[in-house]
Design a protein around this motif. Structure first.
Motif, PDB file in Angstrom:
ATOM      1  N   GLU A  13       6.347   8.214   7.509  1.00 55.92           N
ATOM      2  CA  GLU A  13       5.976   7.103   8.079  1.00 55.92           C
ATOM      3  C   GLU A  13       5.090   5.981   7.647  1.00 55.92           C
ATOM      4  O   GLU A  13       4.082   5.618   8.287  1.00 55.92           O
ATOM      5  N   LEU A  14       5.171   5.938   6.179  1.00 56.97           N
ATOM      6  CA  LEU A  14       4.368   4.877   5.555  1.00 56.97           C
ATOM      7  C   LEU A  14       4.869   3.545   5.882  1.00 56.97           C
ATOM      8  O   LEU A  14       6.090   3.218   5.822  1.00 56.97           O
ATOM      9  N   ASN A  15       3.973   2.667   5.856  1.00 55.75           N
ATOM     10  CA  ASN A  15       4.216   1.294   5.992  1.00 55.75           C
ATOM     11  C   ASN A  15       4.575   0.350   4.967  1.00 55.75           C
ATOM     12  O   ASN A  15       5.461  -0.590   5.251  1.00 55.75           O
ATOM     13  N   TYR A  16       4.173   0.869   3.903  1.00 48.95           N
ATOM     14  CA  TYR A  16       4.725   0.114   2.753  1.00 48.95           C
ATOM     15  C   TYR A  16       5.346   1.266   1.492  1.00 48.95           C
ATOM     16  O   TYR A  16       4.812   2.268   1.524  1.00 48.95           O
ATOM     17  N   PRO A  17       6.161   0.872   0.744  1.00 51.28           N
ATOM     18  CA  PRO A  17       6.525   1.584  -0.426  1.00 51.28           C
ATOM     19  C   PRO A  17       5.051   2.060  -1.467  1.00 51.28           C
ATOM     20  O   PRO A  17       4.304   1.106  -1.220  1.00 51.28           O
ATOM     21  N   GLN A  18       5.098   3.141  -2.115  1.00 54.51           N
ATOM     22  CA  GLN A  18       3.693   3.357  -2.410  1.00 54.51           C
ATOM     23  C   GLN A  18       3.600   2.464  -3.970  1.00 54.51           C
ATOM     24  O   GLN A  18       2.684   2.343  -4.564  1.00 54.51           O
ATOM     25  N   TRP A  19       4.827   2.205  -4.425  1.00 50.90           N
ATOM     26  CA  TRP A  19       4.920   1.326  -5.549  1.00 50.90           C
ATOM     27  C   TRP A  19       5.976   0.130  -5.466  1.00 50.90           C
ATOM     28  O   TRP A  19       6.690   0.588  -4.748  1.00 50.90           O
ATOM     29  N   ASP A  20       5.708  -0.849  -5.952  1.00 51.59           N
ATOM     30  CA  ASP A  20       6.770  -2.215  -5.528  1.00 51.59           C
ATOM     31  C   ASP A  20       7.890  -2.137  -6.434  1.00 51.59           C
ATOM     32  O   ASP A  20       8.005  -0.870  -7.399  1.00 51.59           O
ATOM     33  N   LYS A  21       8.718  -3.095  -6.308  1.00 47.39           N
ATOM     34  CA  LYS A  21       9.975  -2.947  -7.305  1.00 47.39           C
ATOM     35  C   LYS A  21       9.689  -2.951  -8.719  1.00 47.39           C
ATOM     36  O   LYS A  21      10.770  -2.737  -9.549  1.00 47.39           O
ATOM     37  N   HIS A  22       8.363  -3.408  -9.310  1.00 43.88           N
ATOM     38  CA  HIS A  22       8.303  -3.424 -10.448  1.00 43.88           C
ATOM     39  C   HIS A  22       7.615  -2.335 -11.243  1.00 43.88           C
ATOM     40  O   HIS A  22       7.098  -2.356 -12.068  1.00 43.88           O
ATOM     41  N   GLY A  23       7.211  -1.304 -10.242  1.00 46.86           N
ATOM     42  CA  GLY A  23       6.462  -0.057 -10.702  1.00 46.86           C
ATOM     43  C   GLY A  23       4.850  -0.080 -10.350  1.00 46.86           C
ATOM     44  O   GLY A  23       4.241   0.729 -10.605  1.00 46.86           O
ATOM     45  N   PHE A  24       4.476  -1.331  -9.931  1.00 44.00           N
ATOM     46  CA  PHE A  24       2.868  -1.434  -9.615  1.00 44.00           C
ATOM     47  C   PHE A  24       2.580  -0.827  -8.510  1.00 44.00           C
ATOM     48  O   PHE A  24       3.440  -0.955  -7.449  1.00 44.00           O
ATOM     49  N   PRO A  25       1.462   0.001  -8.548  1.00 48.94           N
ATOM     50  CA  PRO A  25       1.001   0.625  -6.985  1.00 48.94           C
ATOM     51  C   PRO A  25       0.607  -0.393  -6.052  1.00 48.94           C
ATOM     52  O   PRO A  25       0.332  -1.581  -6.562  1.00 48.94           O
ATOM     53  N   THR A  26       1.081   0.008  -4.600  1.00 49.60           N
ATOM     54  CA  THR A  26       0.594  -0.882  -3.717  1.00 49.60           C
ATOM     55  C   THR A  26      -0.758  -0.306  -2.925  1.00 49.60           C
ATOM     56  O   THR A  26      -1.197  -0.942  -2.156  1.00 49.60           O
TER      57      THR A  26
END
Length: 90
Positions: A13-26
């Motif tokens: 149920e996370l609202n966002y991925p933990q890392w973006d498509k470039h591998g950077f943490p969100t």
């Protein structure tokens, strides 16, 4: 809105991925285990891998982290962990 799965505990149920498509943490924080990408895995003093964080969280009782989002009534840790191919029944 899509929901995302926590890499540590399988909570879906996370609202966002933990890392973006470039591998950077969100810096998304999991309501279940409390893992924050870009903080817990990149801490200045004691960074933990996903597996290390999971092992510690489980060994400390796998307590629900969030005080604002209540644990689902039918919450089943074993089923949740299977989403990320972790089997605690062994």
């Amino acid at each position: 809105m899509s929901k995302y799965i926590c890499a540590v505990c399988g909570y879906n149920e996370l609202n966002y991925p933990q890392w973006d498509k470039h591998g950077f943490p969100t810096h998304e924080i999991c309501n279940c285990c409390g893992f924050e990408s870009g903080f817990d895995d990149d801490a200045k003093d004691i960074p933990e891998s996903i597996e290390e964080y999971r092992i510690r969280w489980l060994s400390e009782g796998a307590n629900w982290f969030s005080s604002s989002k209540t644990k689902p009534l039918n919450w089943n840790l074993a089923i949740q962990l299977k989403r990320i191919n972790v089997d605690i029944s062994k």
